[in-house]
Design a protein around this motif. Structure first.
Motif, PDB file in Angstrom:
ATOM      1  N   GLU A   1       0.539  -1.363  -0.051  1.00  0.00           N
ATOM      2  CA  GLU A   1       0.143   0.047   0.228  1.00  0.00           C
ATOM      3  C   GLU A   1       1.031   1.614   0.090  1.00  0.00           C
ATOM      4  N   GLY A   2       0.751   2.461  -0.639  1.00  0.00           N
ATOM      5  CA  GLY A   2       1.222   3.242  -0.834  1.00  0.00           C
ATOM      6  C   GLY A   2       2.420   3.452  -2.158  1.00  0.00           C
ATOM      7  N   TRP A   3       2.940   1.882  -2.048  1.00  0.00           N
ATOM      8  CA  TRP A   3       4.504   2.379  -3.539  1.00  0.00           C
ATOM      9  C   TRP A   3       4.322   2.971  -4.220  1.00  0.00           C
ATOM     10  N   ARG A   4       3.556   3.490  -5.024  1.00  0.00           N
ATOM     11  CA  ARG A   4       3.220   4.912  -5.869  1.00  0.00           C
ATOM     12  C   ARG A   4       3.928   6.167  -5.149  1.00  0.00           C
ATOM     13  N   GLU A   5       3.175   6.506  -3.544  1.00  0.00           N
ATOM     14  CA  GLU A   5       3.555   7.868  -3.626  1.00  0.00           C
ATOM     15  C   GLU A   5       5.509   7.345  -2.952  1.00  0.00           C
ATOM     16  N   ALA A   6       5.158   6.860  -2.452  1.00  0.00           N
ATOM     17  CA  ALA A   6       6.841   6.330  -1.257  1.00  0.00           C
ATOM     18  C   ALA A   6       8.197   5.856  -3.068  1.00  0.00           C
ATOM     19  N   ALA A   7       7.627   6.047  -4.152  1.00  0.00           N
ATOM     20  CA  ALA A   7       8.596   6.247  -4.718  1.00  0.00           C
ATOM     21  C   ALA A   7       8.434   7.570  -5.380  1.00  0.00           C
ATOM     22  N   GLY A   8       7.718   8.177  -5.568  1.00  0.00           N
ATOM     23  CA  GLY A   8       8.338   9.507  -5.992  1.00  0.00           C
ATOM     24  C   GLY A   8       7.785  10.042  -7.043  1.00  0.00           C
ATOM     25  N   ASP A   9       7.603  10.695  -8.335  1.00  0.00           N
ATOM     26  CA  ASP A   9       8.092  10.913  -9.466  1.00  0.00           C
ATOM     27  C   ASP A   9       8.417  10.041 -10.158  1.00  0.00           C
ATOM     28  N   TYR A  10       9.430   8.622  -9.449  1.00  0.00           N
ATOM     29  CA  TYR A  10       9.505   7.291 -10.342  1.00  0.00           C
ATOM     30  C   TYR A  10       8.581   6.325 -10.215  1.00  0.00           C
ATOM     31  N   GLY A  11       6.988   6.480  -8.981  1.00  0.00           N
ATOM     32  CA  GLY A  11       6.352   5.438  -9.335  1.00  0.00           C
ATOM     33  C   GLY A  11       4.999   6.004  -9.980  1.00  0.00           C
ATOM     34  N   ALA A  12       5.381   7.268 -10.551  1.00  0.00           N
ATOM     35  CA  ALA A  12       3.643   8.106 -11.705  1.00  0.00           C
ATOM     36  C   ALA A  12       4.178   6.404 -12.851  1.00  0.00           C
ATOM     37  N   ALA A  13       2.901   6.035 -13.131  1.00  0.00           N
ATOM     38  CA  ALA A  13       2.131   4.861 -14.058  1.00  0.00           C
ATOM     39  C   ALA A  13       2.948   6.290 -15.469  1.00  0.00           C
ATOM     40  N   SER A  14       2.609   5.203 -16.485  1.00  0.00           N
ATOM     41  CA  SER A  14       3.206   6.084 -17.821  1.00  0.00           C
ATOM     42  C   SER A  14       4.340   6.716 -17.781  1.00  0.00           C
ATOM     43  N   ALA A  15       5.192   6.515 -17.049  1.00  0.00           N
ATOM     44  CA  ALA A  15       6.626   7.543 -17.235  1.00  0.00           C
ATOM     45  C   ALA A  15       7.215   7.033 -17.335  1.00  0.00           C
ATOM     46  N   TYR A  16       8.907   7.981 -17.607  1.00  0.00           N
ATOM     47  CA  TYR A  16       9.208   7.581 -18.700  1.00  0.00           C
ATOM     48  C   TYR A  16      10.819   8.270 -17.803  1.00  0.00           C
ATOM     49  N   ARG A  17      11.506   7.315 -16.558  1.00  0.00           N
ATOM     50  CA  ARG A  17      12.023   8.502 -16.003  1.00  0.00           C
ATOM     51  C   ARG A  17      13.535   7.632 -15.905  1.00  0.00           C
ATOM     52  N   SER A  18      13.085   6.297 -14.871  1.00  0.00           N
ATOM     53  CA  SER A  18      14.429   5.381 -14.562  1.00  0.00           C
ATOM     54  C   SER A  18      14.035   4.041 -15.524  1.00  0.00           C
ATOM     55  N   VAL A  19      15.230   3.311 -14.451  1.00  0.00           N
ATOM     56  CA  VAL A  19      15.318   1.815 -14.995  1.00  0.00           C
ATOM     57  C   VAL A  19      13.293   1.156 -14.982  1.00  0.00           C
ATOM     58  N   ALA A  20      13.557   1.514 -13.978  1.00  0.00           N
ATOM     59  CA  ALA A  20      12.020   1.344 -13.388  1.00  0.00           C
ATOM     60  C   ALA A  20      10.975   0.987 -15.048  1.00  0.00           C
ATOM     61  N   ASP A  21      11.299   2.220 -15.669  1.00  0.00           N
ATOM     62  CA  ASP A  21       9.991   2.191 -16.399  1.00  0.00           C
ATOM     63  C   ASP A  21      10.966   1.650 -17.964  1.00  0.00           C
ATOM     64  N   ILE A  22      11.669   0.349 -18.029  1.00  0.00           N
ATOM     65  CA  ILE A  22      12.435   0.429 -19.401  1.00  0.00           C
ATOM     66  C   ILE A  22      11.471  -0.904 -19.529  1.00  0.00           C
ATOM     67  N   THR A  23      11.313  -1.339 -20.554  1.00  0.00           N
ATOM     68  CA  THR A  23      10.546  -2.861 -21.083  1.00  0.00           C
ATOM     69  C   THR A  23      11.587  -3.478 -22.182  1.00  0.00           C
ATOM     70  N   GLY A  24      12.327  -2.247 -22.976  1.00  0.00           N
ATOM     71  CA  GLY A  24      12.549  -2.902 -24.143  1.00  0.00           C
ATOM     72  C   GLY A  24      13.159  -1.555 -24.420  1.00  0.00           C
ATOM     73  N   PRO A  25      13.659  -1.910 -25.645  1.00  0.00           N
ATOM     74  CA  PRO A  25      14.529  -0.743 -26.642  1.00  0.00           C
ATOM     75  C   PRO A  25      14.166   0.438 -26.407  1.00  0.00           C
ATOM     76  N   GLY A  26      12.553   0.395 -26.706  1.00  0.00           N
ATOM     77  CA  GLY A  26      11.157   1.390 -27.236  1.00  0.00           C
ATOM     78  C   GLY A  26      11.813   2.983 -25.817  1.00  0.00           C
ATOM     79  N   SER A  27      11.017   2.429 -24.582  1.00  0.00           N
ATOM     80  CA  SER A  27      10.847   2.444 -23.781  1.00  0.00           C
ATOM     81  C   SER A  27      12.284   3.073 -22.970  1.00  0.00           C
ATOM     82  N   LEU A  28      13.763   2.054 -23.609  1.00  0.00           N
ATOM     83  CA  LEU A  28      14.877   2.530 -23.109  1.00  0.00           C
ATOM     84  C   LEU A  28      15.134   3.789 -23.629  1.00  0.00           C
ATOM     85  N   ARG A  29      14.980   4.555 -25.405  1.00  0.00           N
ATOM     86  CA  ARG A  29      14.878   5.140 -25.679  1.00  0.00           C
ATOM     87  C   ARG A  29      14.113   7.315 -24.676  1.00  0.00           C
ATOM     88  N   LYS A  30      13.418   6.835 -25.281  1.00  0.00           N
ATOM     89  CA  LYS A  30      12.664   7.650 -24.033  1.00  0.00           C
ATOM     90  C   LYS A  30      13.168   8.067 -22.503  1.00  0.00           C
TER      91      LYS A  30
END
Length: 194
Positions: A148-177
């Motif tokens: 509970e509250g994991w997104r809030e605890a992760a700060g900006d990195y927890g935001a859905a549909s964000a491309y800020r960090s390794v947490a958002d990399i699921t392949g070459p396209g997201s890596l570029r973003k």
């Protein structure tokens, strides 16, 4: 934990990251002052050089420090600063052995809230607030660890549909973003400094 990660952009290294929580933690620890793919390929390189297909916190913590530094220093080196990173990895593993019986999943197995998990991650040797938040976001977004509250605890990195960090990399396209986002941040910081 048995998922497909795409952080090293190498199938064998990514396979290890996806099934080994320790490999993922070590990759996150190595992710500084080197390209992300190099950092997250490091755990696979270490395991291979130790003659294994996995990593064990007890084994790494007990390894002779000079010999372990040599494991990381052998060319090609695992990191730009192999000696200091070898020490940090051993400190991380010793901490996991002391506090979680060597099992990294103990960090999140019984947590009730994202804030509690963030504190545990922040307590790890070599993990500051930002690194802890990024790893918390990786756990939530890709590894199914969602107290509970994991997104809030992760700060900006927890935001859905964000491309800020390794947490958002699921392949070459997201890596570029993610890379584009980081370049935008650098350019904005440079402009603000002028």
């Amino acid at each position: 934990m048995d998922v497909t990660l795409h952080l090293a952009q190498d199938p064998e290294a990514d396979e290890l990251l996806g099934r080994s929580p320790l490999a993922a933690l070590i990759g996150m620890l190595l992710d500084q002052q080197v390209p992300m793919e190099w950092a997250f390929a490091g755990p696979h390189t270490i395991a291979t050089r130790l003659g294994s297909d996995d990593l064990d916190a007890h084994e790494i913590a007990a390894y002779d420090p000079d010999a372990f530094a040599s494991v990381l220093s052998t060319k090609p080196a695992v990191h730009r600063y192999p000696g200091s990173m070898a020490k940090r990895i051993q400190q991380l593993c010793a901490y996991l052995v002391e506090h979680y019986g060597g099992d990294p999943t103990g960090l999140w197995r019984d947590v009730a809230t994202g804030g509690e998990l963030l504190k545990r991650l922040n307590d790890l040797p070599g993990f500051g607030k930002q690194k802890a938040q990024i790893f918390l976001a990786l756990l939530g977004k890709q590894l199914g660890v969602r107290p509970e509250g994991w997104r809030e605890a992760a700060g900006d990195y927890g935001a859905a549909s964000a491309y800020r960090s390794v947490a958002d990399i699921t392949g070459p396209g997201s890596l570029r973003k993610v890379r584009a986002h980081k370049q935008e941040l650098k350019a904005a910081a440079k402009a603000a400094a002028k």
